[in-house]
Design an enzyme around this catalytic site. Structure first.
Site, PDB file in Angstrom:
ATOM      1  N   GLU A 151       8.509  16.176  44.313  1.00 34.71           N
ATOM      2  CA  GLU A 151       9.656  15.725  45.234  1.00 34.71           C
ATOM      3  C   GLU A 151      10.318  16.761  45.911  1.00 34.71           C
ATOM      4  O   GLU A 151      11.292  17.544  46.061  1.00 34.71           O
ATOM      5  CB  GLU A 151      10.973  15.662  43.957  1.00 34.71           C
ATOM      6  CG  GLU A 151      10.547  14.754  43.183  1.00 34.71           C
ATOM      7  CD  GLU A 151      11.538  14.141  42.015  1.00 34.71           C
ATOM      8  OE1 GLU A 151      12.665  14.794  42.005  1.00 34.71           O
ATOM      9  OE2 GLU A 151      11.512  13.074  41.222  1.00 34.71           O
ATOM     10  N   ASN A 192       3.576  15.172  44.246  1.00 36.62           N
ATOM     11  CA  ASN A 192       3.942  13.682  43.459  1.00 36.62           C
ATOM     12  C   ASN A 192       5.466  13.600  44.179  1.00 36.62           C
ATOM     13  O   ASN A 192       6.250  14.523  44.435  1.00 36.62           O
ATOM     14  CB  ASN A 192       4.347  14.033  41.840  1.00 36.62           C
ATOM     15  CG  ASN A 192       4.618  12.876  41.078  1.00 36.62           C
ATOM     16  OD1 ASN A 192       3.995  11.777  41.288  1.00 36.62           O
ATOM     17  ND2 ASN A 192       5.631  13.168  40.178  1.00 36.62           N
ATOM     18  N   HIS A 228       9.658   4.604  40.977  1.00 29.48           N
ATOM     19  CA  HIS A 228      10.877   4.362  40.284  1.00 29.48           C
ATOM     20  C   HIS A 228      11.496   3.126  41.078  1.00 29.48           C
ATOM     21  O   HIS A 228      12.185   3.296  42.245  1.00 29.48           O
ATOM     22  CB  HIS A 228      11.851   5.521  40.047  1.00 29.48           C
ATOM     23  CG  HIS A 228      11.031   6.474  38.936  1.00 29.48           C
ATOM     24  ND1 HIS A 228      11.084   6.185  37.867  1.00 29.48           N
ATOM     25  CD2 HIS A 228      10.885   7.592  39.571  1.00 29.48           C
ATOM     26  CE1 HIS A 228      10.700   7.126  37.021  1.00 29.48           C
ATOM     27  NE2 HIS A 228      10.344   8.109  38.239  1.00 29.48           N
ATOM     28  N   GLU A 256       4.929   6.899  37.693  1.00 30.25           N
ATOM     29  CA  GLU A 256       6.227   7.084  37.031  1.00 30.25           C
ATOM     30  C   GLU A 256       6.780   5.602  36.994  1.00 30.25           C
ATOM     31  O   GLU A 256       8.036   5.371  37.127  1.00 30.25           O
ATOM     32  CB  GLU A 256       7.304   8.100  37.428  1.00 30.25           C
ATOM     33  CG  GLU A 256       6.701   9.455  37.465  1.00 30.25           C
ATOM     34  CD  GLU A 256       7.868  10.553  37.975  1.00 30.25           C
ATOM     35  OE1 GLU A 256       8.857  10.247  37.690  1.00 30.25           O
ATOM     36  OE2 GLU A 256       7.266  11.828  38.143  1.00 30.25           O
ATOM     37  N   ASP A 258       8.452   2.395  36.815  1.00 32.88           N
ATOM     38  CA  ASP A 258       9.607   1.486  36.301  1.00 32.88           C
ATOM     39  C   ASP A 258      10.243   0.675  37.309  1.00 32.88           C
ATOM     40  O   ASP A 258      10.276   1.027  38.242  1.00 32.88           O
ATOM     41  CB  ASP A 258      10.873   2.343  35.551  1.00 32.88           C
ATOM     42  CG  ASP A 258      11.220   3.289  36.036  1.00 32.88           C
ATOM     43  OD1 ASP A 258      11.578   4.503  35.203  1.00 32.88           O
ATOM     44  OD2 ASP A 258      11.354   3.317  37.299  1.00 32.88           O
TER      45      ASP A 258
HETATM   46  C1  XIL Z   1      13.231  12.898  33.892  1.00 34.20           C
HETATM   47  C2  XIL Z   1      13.135  12.429  32.526  1.00 34.20           C
HETATM   48  O1  XIL Z   1      12.568  11.345  31.987  1.00 34.20           O
HETATM   49  C3  XIL Z   1      14.324  12.909  31.783  1.00 34.20           C
HETATM   50  O2  XIL Z   1      14.252  12.483  30.390  1.00 34.20           O
HETATM   51  C4  XIL Z   1      14.945  14.151  32.373  1.00 34.20           C
HETATM   52  O3  XIL Z   1      16.094  14.130  31.623  1.00 34.20           O
HETATM   53  C5  XIL Z   1      14.992  14.197  33.941  1.00 34.20           C
HETATM   54  O4  XIL Z   1      13.697  13.997  34.336  1.00 34.20           O
HETATM   55  N1  XIL Z   1      10.890  12.285  38.733  1.00 34.20           N
HETATM   56  C6  XIL Z   1      10.205  13.095  37.678  1.00 34.20           C
HETATM   57  C7  XIL Z   1      10.221  13.162  36.454  1.00 34.20           C
HETATM   58  O5  XIL Z   1       9.144  13.605  38.380  1.00 34.20           O
HETATM   59  O6  XIL Z   1      10.212  14.495  35.940  1.00 34.20           O
HETATM   60  C8  XIL Z   1      11.739  12.756  35.920  1.00 34.20           C
HETATM   61  O7  XIL Z   1      11.671  12.687  34.325  1.00 34.20           O
HETATM   62  C9  XIL Z   1      12.344  11.507  36.678  1.00 34.20           C
HETATM   63  C10 XIL Z   1      12.032  11.671  38.125  1.00 34.20           C
END
Ligand code: XIL
Length: 340
Positions: A151, A192, A228, A256, A258
């Site tokens: 990020e 990422n 996401h 990641e 969802d």
């Molecule tokens: C999130 C976790 O799922 C949570 O449990 C935590 O509180 C915050 O981080 N992008 C990422 C992940 O790269 O590391 C993050 O994970 C979600 C967004």
């Protein structure tokens, strides 16, 4: 017709065998399609939840620690490394013949104050090289890939304000990749990012950065697109964006996944979500250098989405009672299992 107990026992054994064989895992089906894995997150929280652990063991092959490899959990104070939880996760994976995606080495979140307070280049360079050397070195040969930087961009494509960028400018990125490569020359090293799922300045900036890193022969091997996604909003453009990322010739991975639904959740939204999971799964299957898909959670009960974005819910493949949703059946259908 009377049937002996022996024959009945044999019949049950055959039926069980058939059931097990036909109920292939998401991971096995993804590998049968020529991909490396279908993955998910795991950490000590989910390992303490039998319903989640059972599904993780039977369905997935690649695992991303949700938090225990993040900076604050490993080196909260300078020079004091705690690997207890990350060791538990890596040991569980190896015991269950699973692989690990390390996550994440350099990220603006979960950074301890002592790192955030650094203002000079030499100190921060040393701190980054030491952190990455220790963490990647510890798991050398046991971690398939690392999310080396995570990020780094704002939505408008500029570099996000972080101690890394404030003190080192863009140079923190090659610095991190080379430190990781030195510590484990065989690990696949990823950048990422989220919101690469639709056209705009953020994916443009990512493409420019990748080109620049490649022109300098930086040891980068893959792009992780977090995915996401918001149902009915940011899903339809995923295939074209994934293709654009893949045009760099690096590995691409959905890291990641969802797909969140606007509350209140209803059957119509769940049916739409099924189609969207089918589209995203198919997008990876259709791109040669898409190596795999990782979910960000098993059950809607444990997802980070409702606590982070309260107007959304139900982003995953299993519901709050760990029952398979229609979206799960959609993914199985695309992977060639029983149609959903
Ligand atoms: C999130 C976790 O799922 C949570 O449990 C935590 O509180 C915050 O981080 N992008 C990422 C992940 O790269 O590391 C993050 O994970 C979600 C967004």
């Amino acid at each position: 017709m009377k049937i002996s107990s022996t024959a009945l026992g044999a019949l049950c054994a055959i039926r069980l065998a058939v059931t097990e064989t036909s109920a292939e895992s998401l991971n096995a089906m993804m590998k049968a399609k020529g991909k490396l894995y279908f993955g998910n997150i795991v950490d000590t929280n989910t390992l303490a939840e039998p319903n989640a652990t059972e599904i993780l063991k039977t369905e997935f092959g690649m695992f991303t620690p949700e938090y225990s490899m993040k900076w604050n959990f490993i080196q909260a104070s300078q020079g004091k490394f705690t690997f207890d939880n990350s060791d538990k996760v890596v040991d569980w994976a190896r015991k269950n013949d699973k692989q690990i995606r390390g996550h994440t080495l350099v990220w603006h979140q979960n950074i301890p104050d002592w790192v955030d307070a650094i203002t000079d280049k030499a100190s921060l360079t040393k701190v980054i090289e030491n952190h990455i050397g220790k963490v990647v070195g510890r798991y050398r040969g046991r971690v398939y890939a690392w999310d080396v930087v995570n990020e780094v961009f704002n939505e408008n494509g500029t570099f996000r304000n972080s101690v890394f960028h404030r003190v080192l400018g863009q140079d923190f990125i090659p610095l991190a990749f080379e430190a990781a490569h030195k510590a484990d020359p065989n690990a696949r090293l990823y950048i990422n990012e989220y919101n690469l799922d639709f056209p705009g300045p953020k994916i443009d900036a990512m493409m420019n950065l990748i080109q620049s890193l490649q022109s300098k022969n930086v040891s980068i091997h893959g792009i992780g697109t977090q995915s996401h996604l918001t149902s009915n909003k940011t899903v339809d453009t995923v295939p074209a964006q994934l293709k654009r990322l893949a045009s760099t010739k690096l590995d691409v991975a959905i890291t990641e996944l969802d797909i969140r639904l606007k509350r209140p959740v209803d059957d119509e939204k769940l049916a739409k979500q099924k189609q969207e999971y089918e589209l995203v799964t198919r997008a990876c299957l259709e791109i040669n250098n898409c190596v795999g898909v990782s979910m960000w959670g098993v059950s809607d009960k444990d997802s980070w989405i409702p606590s982070t974005l309260p107007e959304f819910d139900a982003p995953l493949l299993w519901n709050k009672k760990f029952e398979r949703k229609v979206a799960y059946k959609g993914v199985v259908g695309v992977l060639g299992g029983e149609p959903g």
